[in-house]
Write an enzyme that holds these catalytic residues in place. Structure first.
Site, short mmCIF file in Angstrom:
data_model
loop_
_atom_site.label_atom_id
_atom_site.label_comp_id
_atom_site.label_asym_id
_atom_site.label_seq_id
_atom_site.Cartn_x
_atom_site.Cartn_y
_atom_site.Cartn_z
N ASP A 263 21.87 -67.73 20.94
CA ASP A 263 21.91 -66.82 22.08
C ASP A 263 21.78 -65.39 21.59
O ASP A 263 22.68 -64.85 20.96
CB ASP A 263 23.23 -67.02 22.83
N CYS A 320 20.75 -57.09 32.96
CA CYS A 320 20.32 -56.67 31.63
C CYS A 320 19.69 -55.28 31.68
O CYS A 320 18.84 -55.00 32.53
CB CYS A 320 19.31 -57.67 31.07
N GLY A 360 15.39 -65.44 32.70
CA GLY A 360 15.44 -64.10 33.29
C GLY A 360 14.27 -63.86 34.23
O GLY A 360 13.24 -64.54 34.19
N GLY A 361 14.44 -62.88 35.09
CA GLY A 361 13.35 -62.48 35.98
C GLY A 361 13.21 -63.32 37.23
O GLY A 361 12.32 -63.07 38.04
N GLY A 408 27.03 -58.91 32.29
CA GLY A 408 26.13 -59.35 31.24
C GLY A 408 26.85 -59.56 29.92
O GLY A 408 27.89 -58.96 29.66
N GLU A 409 26.28 -60.40 29.07
CA GLU A 409 26.86 -60.63 27.74
C GLU A 409 26.73 -59.40 26.86
O GLU A 409 27.44 -59.26 25.87
CB GLU A 409 26.20 -61.83 27.07
N ARG A 419 34.99 -57.57 20.16
CA ARG A 419 34.46 -56.28 19.73
C ARG A 419 33.44 -56.35 18.61
O ARG A 419 33.54 -55.70 17.59
CB ARG A 419 35.60 -55.36 19.29
N GLU A 432 24.12 -53.32 26.61
CA GLU A 432 22.80 -53.80 27.04
C GLU A 432 22.93 -54.61 28.33
O GLU A 432 21.98 -55.31 28.74
CB GLU A 432 22.14 -54.65 25.95
N GLU A 486 2.53 -57.48 52.58
CA GLU A 486 2.07 -58.37 53.64
C GLU A 486 2.83 -59.70 53.63
O GLU A 486 2.98 -60.36 54.66
CB GLU A 486 0.57 -58.64 53.45
N GLY A 487 3.35 -60.09 52.48
CA GLY A 487 4.00 -61.39 52.34
C GLY A 487 5.38 -61.47 52.93
O GLY A 487 5.95 -62.57 53.03
#
Length: 501
Positions: A263, A320, A360-361, A408-409, A419, A432, A486-487
């Site tokens: 990760d 993120c 993501g995303g 977030g991580e 830490r 981040e 338009e969608g």
């Protein structure tokens, strides 16, 4: 001179699927969402050793993936990757709880002697969470069975705490037993025929081997997609890092983990190569994914290093801020498309198929179908799962609305457990990720059912019945800003947007 990509990178929101021919056979009941999770030699006709029934995994995050969510997602056919930003002991315990939660034959780890007190029994039940307790001569798991006691056999506050278990248990002579060697199907038939809730299985010496529970059979009927291993236990994953993996991996394997993933916000590193090589050298059967990467170079690097699957995405998660803080990343759609092409080229060259995960995303449900059509074998979701009852975070009321906490991580909140930083001088660590809320959305089961229904119906619109067919036959178009507008609903006043005075 630096290398410049000629085309801008794009997000899923900038694409649409174009319908294909829908035949009479292309109906939702015939669609399969099964997908491979780890590498295998596809060219030699091998089958993937680990597959999912739906193409959805939960992110390696404190605010998302614990043992409770892992069980809920496995019931639906996906895999949860339990977060690694905790002690090795705690993470391994979470994995062990998932593996013990359900099985066809359940090993009893909650046992007690007949001369123990009810007070001891209650403490044992509270410690393990198991309400059915085997009573054995020596109190050990493999001891000679003398009875069973459950929470329903007594009422605390109405009996003396020092009363003995033997006074309230169902004695051996009154139990229906099965002999070691019975099949799961035979055991379930005995349960239904005798109208009992649990069936003890004993060996030839009368020592307890396992339990079979009525609720497990009922759960399988209610969750036909549930993802189980060869011992009928739920499949579960876990996140690991490139620092303590030589200590963490054996603990996770001992706990029963099925698959792990390195990760990191960026996986194109020497540290991930070393970790993959070290782990596979010491534990050759361990399944370990890696990432994240956003281009062909990153994919090929991790493929050669031995990654069992490869995650795609840098900076696209809703919490993120890597792109803001470091100016690094790539649009998730573009990254998925390029890595999928690299995956296909690697397969043609080697015969080895390495699944890829778009991480993501994903903002809307249809983005999942787009990611699959662009070549992803499955997706990893954080915000999506953080909204549900089963996620480990608090449910609050903020501005009159129910929300759940989500961080977030890479945020300070996640890192406070230990830490850690990247090994630089004091003061060089920075965030981040952000600490936030997401709208509360109810149960995981209801939401995943809706999401997968959308994916299935869209696949029918595209004229395909499987994810590989979608990857091969999908037609995808890039949108202009005007077509994006338009969608959505436009040029109308949506009724539920009007507030009464």
């Amino acid at each position: 001179m630096a290398y410049f990509f000629e085309e801008p990178s794009h997000t899923f929101d900038e694409y649409l699927l174009v319908p294909g021919f829908t035949s009479a056979d292309c109906i939702p009941a015939n669609v399969s969402l099964k997908t491979p999770v780890v590498r295998y030699n596809k060219a030699k006709g091998e089958t993937c050793p680990l597959t999912m029934n739906i193409p959805m995994t939960s992110a390696v995050m404190q605010a998302v993936s614990d043992d409770k969510l892992a069980v809920a997602l496995a019931k639906e056919g996906g895999i949860s990757f339990i977060f690694g930003s905790q002690t090795i002991e705690n993470q391994a315990a979470m994995v062990a709880r998932v593996k013990a939660y359900k099985a066809g034959f359940v090993s009893s780890d909650t046992n007690i002697r007949p001369d123990a007190s009810l007070k001891e029994l209650v403490a044992r039940i509270e410690e393990t969470g198991h309400s059915t307790v085997a009573v054995t001569e020596n109190g050990e798991a493999d001891g000679k069975l003398v009875g069973i006691i459950t929470e329903r056999d007594f009422r605390m506050g109405h009996v003396a705490e020092d009363a003995k278990v033997s006074e309230y248990m169902t004695a051996l002579k009154d139990l229906i037993l099965a002999k070691e060697g019975i099949t799961l199907e035979e055991a379930n038939e005995m349960i239904w025929a005798n109208k009992i809730n649990q069936l003890p299985v004993v060996d030839k010496n009368g020592c307890l081997v396992a339990f079979v529970f009525r609720k497990d059979a009922a759960a399988h009927t209610a969750n036909p997609n549930e993802l189980l291993d060869s011992e009928k236990r739920y499949i579960v994953g876990a996140g690991i890092n490139t620092r303590d993996y030589m200590d963490r991996v054996p603990a996770l394997l001992e706990a029963g983990v099925d698959v792990m993933t390195l990760d990191s916000s960026e996986g194109f590193t020497e540290w991930q190569r070393r970790a993959l090589q070290d782990i596979h050298a010491k534990w050759p059967n361990a399944k370990v994914g890696a990432g994240n990467v956003v281009d062909a170079d990153g994919f090929n690097f991790l493929a050669e290093a031995g990654a069992d699957f490869i995650k795609i995405g840098i900076g696209g998660g809703s919490i993120c801020i890597t792109r803001e803080q470091k100016g690094i990343g790539r649009g998730q759609a573009t990254a998925t498309i390029e890595v999928a092409k690299a995956r296909d080229e690697y397969y043609k060259k080697t015969g080895i198929y390495i699944p890829i995960c778009s991480d993501g995303g994903i903002v809307h449900d249809h983005h999942i179908t787009l990611a699959l059509a662009m070549g992803a074998d499955f997706v990893m979701l954080g915000r999506y799962f953080a909204r549900f009852d089963e996620s480990p975070t608090n449910k609050l009321i903020v501005n009159g609305n129910y929300v759940k906490e989500y961080w977030g991580e890479g945020s300070n909140r996640a890192r406070n457990w230990q830490r850690y930083d990247l090994g630089g001088k004091k003061g060089m660590a920075f965030e981040e990720g952000v600490d936030s809320y997401v709208p509360y959305a109810g149960s995981l089961h209801d939401n995943v059912a809706t999401t997968t229904a959308k994916v299935i119906h869209t696949m029918c619109n595209c004229g395909v019945l499987t994810i590989p067919d979608l990857q091969r036959d999908a037609k995808i178009t890039l949108l202009s800003p005007a077509s994006i507008r338009e969608g959505s609903a436009h040029d109308v006043i949506v009724k539920n947007s009007i507030k009464a005075n």
